[in-house]
Design a protein around this motif. Sequence first.
Motif, PDB file in Angstrom:
ATOM      1  N   UNK A  48       0.833  -1.212   0.000  1.00 39.68           N
ATOM      2  CA  UNK A  48       0.000   0.000   0.000  1.00 39.68           C
ATOM      3  C   UNK A  48       0.865   1.257   0.000  1.00 39.68           C
ATOM      4  N   UNK A  49       2.056   1.153   0.526  1.00 43.35           N
ATOM      5  CA  UNK A  49       2.985   2.281   0.506  1.00 43.35           C
ATOM      6  C   UNK A  49       3.748   2.288  -0.823  1.00 43.35           C
ATOM      7  N   UNK A  50       4.268   1.150  -1.214  1.00 44.74           N
ATOM      8  CA  UNK A  50       5.048   1.056  -2.455  1.00 44.74           C
ATOM      9  C   UNK A  50       4.273   1.514  -3.681  1.00 44.74           C
ATOM     10  N   UNK A  51       3.002   1.144  -3.749  1.00 48.28           N
ATOM     11  CA  UNK A  51       2.214   1.409  -4.951  1.00 48.28           C
ATOM     12  C   UNK A  51       1.381   2.685  -4.871  1.00 48.28           C
ATOM     13  N   UNK A  52       1.546   3.427  -3.804  1.00 46.21           N
ATOM     14  CA  UNK A  52       0.824   4.702  -3.678  1.00 46.21           C
ATOM     15  C   UNK A  52       1.355   5.693  -4.710  1.00 46.21           C
ATOM     16  N   UNK A  53       0.445   6.483  -5.267  1.00 47.97           N
ATOM     17  CA  UNK A  53       0.850   7.487  -6.248  1.00 47.97           C
ATOM     18  C   UNK A  53       1.410   8.731  -5.581  1.00 47.97           C
TER      19      UNK A  53
END
Length: 74
Positions: free
Chosen positions: A55-60
């Motif tokens: 959820x952190x890695x793929x956040x824009x």
Amino acid sequence: MLLKLFRKKKQLTQTEVAKKLRISVRQYQRIESGDSFPREKTLELLEDLFQVPHRVLLAKSIDEIPDFLKCFLL
């Protein structure tokens, strides 16, 4: 996406990350740019590699990250 920032922080190239994830460089590029979403196994490998929830890695942007996960940004 924040994934690119984490990759650069670890001083890895897209090719190196793709190799560790056992996917093509093009597929990794699509994930990193937000054009594609990784499969479950790839998500797990990303989390293991960067020690950060997907959820952190793929956040824009940082605004998309819930407060309880912002500790992973340090």
